[in-house]
Design an enzyme around this catalytic site. Structure first.
Site, PDB file in Angstrom:
ATOM      1  N   ARG A 168      68.711  58.032  51.301  1.00  0.00           N
ATOM      2  CA  ARG A 168      69.186  58.941  49.844  1.00  0.00           C
ATOM      3  C   ARG A 168      67.110  59.157  50.893  1.00  0.00           C
ATOM      4  O   ARG A 168      66.949  60.087  49.624  1.00  0.00           O
ATOM      5  CB  ARG A 168      68.672  58.152  49.619  1.00  0.00           C
ATOM      6  CG  ARG A 168      69.808  57.676  48.497  1.00  0.00           C
ATOM      7  CD  ARG A 168      71.138  58.668  48.138  1.00  0.00           C
ATOM      8  NE  ARG A 168      72.231  57.313  48.110  1.00  0.00           N
ATOM      9  CZ  ARG A 168      73.191  56.969  48.653  1.00  0.00           C
ATOM     10  NH1 ARG A 168      72.941  57.271  49.950  1.00  0.00           N
ATOM     11  NH2 ARG A 168      73.812  56.434  48.554  1.00  0.00           N
ATOM     12  N   SER A 242      73.499  57.654  39.556  1.00  0.00           N
ATOM     13  CA  SER A 242      72.946  56.479  39.787  1.00  0.00           C
ATOM     14  C   SER A 242      71.158  56.852  39.668  1.00  0.00           C
ATOM     15  O   SER A 242      70.439  57.650  40.710  1.00  0.00           O
ATOM     16  CB  SER A 242      73.322  56.260  41.273  1.00  0.00           C
ATOM     17  OG  SER A 242      74.235  55.894  41.003  1.00  0.00           O
ATOM     18  N   GLU A 338      65.755  57.472  42.171  1.00  0.00           N
ATOM     19  CA  GLU A 338      66.533  58.811  43.107  1.00  0.00           C
ATOM     20  C   GLU A 338      65.951  59.862  42.469  1.00  0.00           C
ATOM     21  O   GLU A 338      66.013  60.883  43.243  1.00  0.00           O
ATOM     22  CB  GLU A 338      67.836  58.650  43.172  1.00  0.00           C
ATOM     23  CG  GLU A 338      68.508  57.247  43.892  1.00  0.00           C
ATOM     24  CD  GLU A 338      70.517  57.502  44.497  1.00  0.00           C
ATOM     25  OE1 GLU A 338      70.753  58.607  44.250  1.00  0.00           O
ATOM     26  OE2 GLU A 338      70.669  56.575  44.360  1.00  0.00           O
TER      27      GLU A 338
END
Length: 342
Positions: A168, A242, A338
């Protein structure tokens, strides 16, 4: 210059971020062609302003007032560039919707992106986050990209190695943040396509549908169905998907956690470390379905934070910090968000 840069002051961003936060931009500009970025670069006043590059707004938590020049990338276009013995090279402009691009590649008879179906956002944002789901990350099918460099005013091509992809993460969240504006992304999709079925949910869904040897399109359909069942639709309830990364811990730390928590959900990585299921950690701390103000933890999936209506960026941040604090206190693991807080 006015026609080239139709700036909009105090512009509402609520409909341009999937969390649905009622933020406003100091200055706003939609980019439909490269000359506009070049004009910003050559404008002494605009060049000095802080910049926020906006794609689909699916990975952002905005403050109520964004004191910046918000630039929405709307460049369009997609094409098959060429092919060799091993790959089909496909390219799309930064403003293309990611999911629609995935479906387009499948309609062209080219597999390879199907496991990333229904991920919200744009093509240009995909390499920044190194998006991944259901056993595939962008870096595995990435070839190169073009970007506008605000440090030099030049257009540059950046290859896979230079992107410094990680879980990520990429150089665009680090050294190139606010400097490089992605214009287009090129992918190398395998001609000898093989189904990726190493993710249990996908394999189970296909088994239930009695599909033994799935096509790329059938895998895409499976992923879409799974995501729709697990994740809330941003049109119905604001969210950024998420919210926390699945933390990576050493084998020794996992062993210690298993002693205290025998039902710990973890996955062995190639490095020998283990990835923990962040949603499970949050659920064990009793956060699923709870709220702080108008921000809450989704009742069906603890990994997702949602806007129950009128949530501010400050409320989302406060909820995220509260969740992080409880998880760290219970498990000794710090969850990393995130989305980018602006």
């Amino acid at each position: 210059m006015t026609n080239l840069l139709p700036l909009l002051a105090d512009y509402p961003l609520q409909n341009l971020n999937t969390f649905g936060i009622a933020a406003r931009a100091r200055q706003f500009l939609r980019i439909g062609h490269l000359e506009q970025l070049q004009a910003i670069y050559h404008d002494s006043q605009l060049k000095k302003l802080p910049r926020l590059i906006l794609g689909g707004g699916s990975n952002l938590v905005l403050s109520d007032q964004v004191d910046a020049l918000v630039v929405q990338m709307c460049l369009k276009g997609r094409q098959i560039i060429d092919e060799d013995d091993y790959f089909v090279h496909v390219e799309a402009a930064a403003g293309e919707n990611w999911h629609e691009f995935v479906l387009w590649t499948l309609s062209q008879g080219v597999g390879g992106l199907e496991n990333l179906s229904l991920i919200p956002g744009t093509v240009g944002a995909a390499p920044i986050q190194n998006i991944g789901a259901y056993g595939l990350e962008i870096q595995e099918v990435f070839d190169s990209l073009t970007a506008f460099d605000f440090a030099t005013g030049n257009i540059v091509r950046i290859d896979k190695a230079a992107c410094r992809f990680a879980y990520r993460d990429s150089i665009f969240k680090q050294a190139y943040k606010d400097r490089m504006v992605i214009l287009s992304v090129r992918f190398a999709l395998p001609k000898q396509w093989q189904a990726r079925l190493n993710y249990a949910d996908v394999a189970q869904y296909l088994n239930q549908q009695q599909i033994a040897t799935p096509t790329a399109k059938e895998i895409s359909n499976a992923v879409i169905a799974i995501r729709q069942a697990k994740l809330p639709d941003p049109v119905q309830i604001g969210n950024a998907g998420s919210f926390f990364k699945n933390p990576i811990v050493s084998a020794a730390q996992r062993h210690s956690l298993l002693d205290a928590h025998p039902r710990l959900v973890s996955y062995l990585q190639e490095s020998g470390d283990y990835k923990l299921a962040a949603g499970w950690l949050i659920d064990q701390c009793g956060w699923k379905g709870r709220q702080l103000g108008q921000a809450g933890v989704y009742e069906k999936q603890a990994l997702v934070l949602v806007n129950h209506g009128g949530a501010t960026g400050a409320e989302v941040r406060a909820l995220a910090v509260a969740v992080q604090t409880d998880v760290q206190a219970k498990f000794g693991v710090l969850l990393e968000a995130e989305p980018v807080f602006v």
